[in-house]
Design an enzyme around this catalytic site. Structure first.
Site, PDB file in Angstrom:
ATOM      1  N   ASP A   8       0.674   1.703 -11.633  1.00  0.00           N
ATOM      2  CA  ASP A   8       0.079   2.067 -12.918  1.00  0.00           C
ATOM      3  C   ASP A   8      -0.759   3.317 -12.672  1.00  0.00           C
ATOM      4  OD1 ASP A   8      -2.262   1.189 -11.709  1.00  0.00           O
ATOM      5  OD2 ASP A   8      -2.752  -0.309 -13.229  1.00  0.00           O
ATOM      6  N   CYS A  65      -1.568  -0.764  -7.830  1.00  0.00           N
ATOM      7  CA  CYS A  65      -2.435  -0.648  -9.019  1.00  0.00           C
ATOM      8  C   CYS A  65      -3.859  -0.547  -8.507  1.00  0.00           C
ATOM      9  CB  CYS A  65      -2.216  -1.793 -10.003  1.00  0.00           C
ATOM     10  SG  CYS A  65      -2.651  -3.443  -9.444  1.00  0.00           S
ATOM     11  N   THR A  67      -6.213  -2.848  -7.912  1.00  0.00           N
ATOM     12  CA  THR A  67      -6.455  -3.833  -6.854  1.00  0.00           C
ATOM     13  C   THR A  67      -5.172  -4.282  -6.146  1.00  0.00           C
ATOM     14  OG1 THR A  67      -6.170  -5.583  -8.481  1.00  0.00           O
ATOM     15  CG2 THR A  67      -8.443  -4.828  -8.065  1.00  0.00           C
ATOM     16  N   HIS A  98       5.766 -15.106   7.958  1.00  0.00           N
ATOM     17  CA  HIS A  98       5.648 -16.494   7.469  1.00  0.00           C
ATOM     18  C   HIS A  98       6.242 -16.697   6.075  1.00  0.00           C
ATOM     19  CE1 HIS A  98       2.127 -17.899  10.250  1.00  0.00           C
ATOM     20  NE2 HIS A  98       3.019 -17.173  10.903  1.00  0.00           N
ATOM     21  N   HIS A 133       9.080 -21.890   9.049  1.00  0.00           N
ATOM     22  CA  HIS A 133       8.687 -21.209   7.810  1.00  0.00           C
ATOM     23  C   HIS A 133       9.804 -21.239   6.757  1.00  0.00           C
ATOM     24  CE1 HIS A 133       5.274 -19.829  10.041  1.00  0.00           C
ATOM     25  NE2 HIS A 133       6.044 -19.217  10.928  1.00  0.00           N
TER      26      HIS A 133
HETATM   27  C1  RB5 Z   1      -6.409  -1.005 -14.414  1.00  0.00           C
HETATM   28  O1  RB5 Z   1      -7.685  -0.671 -14.846  1.00  0.00           O
HETATM   29  C2  RB5 Z   1      -6.499  -2.201 -13.471  1.00  0.00           C
HETATM   30  O2  RB5 Z   1      -6.833  -3.349 -14.184  1.00  0.00           O
HETATM   31  C3  RB5 Z   1      -5.183  -2.382 -12.754  1.00  0.00           C
HETATM   32  O3  RB5 Z   1      -4.860  -1.220 -12.060  1.00  0.00           O
HETATM   33  C4  RB5 Z   1      -5.131  -3.493 -11.711  1.00  0.00           C
HETATM   34  O4  RB5 Z   1      -6.174  -3.404 -10.805  1.00  0.00           O
HETATM   35  C5  RB5 Z   1      -4.917  -4.851 -12.231  1.00  0.00           C
HETATM   36  O5  RB5 Z   1      -4.783  -5.838 -11.480  1.00  0.00           O
END
Ligand code: RB5
Length: 144
Positions: A8, A65, A67, A98, A133
């Site tokens: 994203d 993204c 996180t 695993h 596994h």
């Molecule tokens: C975007 O602001 C953020 O929510 C997205 O990149 C991500 O971290 C979602 O899990």
């Protein structure tokens, strides 16, 4: 190896860098967007990457993204996908050894590019361990 990649807006910058890194290593990379820092919804890019892998068009998927969490949640909804959100190389190795993960999701905001490169190296070079596994992974796949 043929690898589908997507991000994203929050993962766009690292997606571009990681795509170049994968190409430098000799991989064939299919870019499923996004293509700028304009705000988008991460499931719109997670699903095309996951489908490429689930259909056997790509061997692995890489998603970035902010996180990595949202990308993992979305990709894991696609049948045949084992996606994990990974923030260090040891977990990258273990998710292959695993869990036989076929998609990795990365953080563009909390993990530096150099560390994400090391994570990708481990993800792409570690084989599934099989053995004890294998039955566990089969039980997960039966949930699809
Ligand atoms: C975007 O602001 C953020 O929510 C997205 O990149 C991500 O971290 C979602 O899990």
């Amino acid at each position: 190896m043929k690898i589908s990649i997507g991000s994203d807006h929050a993962g766009f910058e690292q997606k571009e860098l990681l795509k170049a890194y994968l190409e430098e290593l000799g991989h064939e990379v299919v870019d499923r967007g996004c293509y700028s820092e304009e705000r988008v919804d991460y499931p719109d890019h997670a699903v095309p990457v996951a489908e490429d892998v689930a259909q056997g068009d790509s061997e692995r998927g890489v998603l970035v993204c902010g996180t990595g969490i949202g990308m993992a949640l979305a990709a894991d909804k696609v049948a045949g996908i084992r996606a994990a959100n990974i923030i260090n190389p040891q977990f990258a190795q273990l998710c292959r050894e695993h869990n036989d993960c076929n998609v990795i999701t990365l953080s563009g905001r909390f993990v530096e590019f150099e560390e994400n490169k090391r994570i990708l190296d481990a993800f792409l070079t570690t084989e599934f361990g099989g053995g004890r596994h294998a039955g566990r992974v089969c039980k997960i796949m039966e949930l699809d």
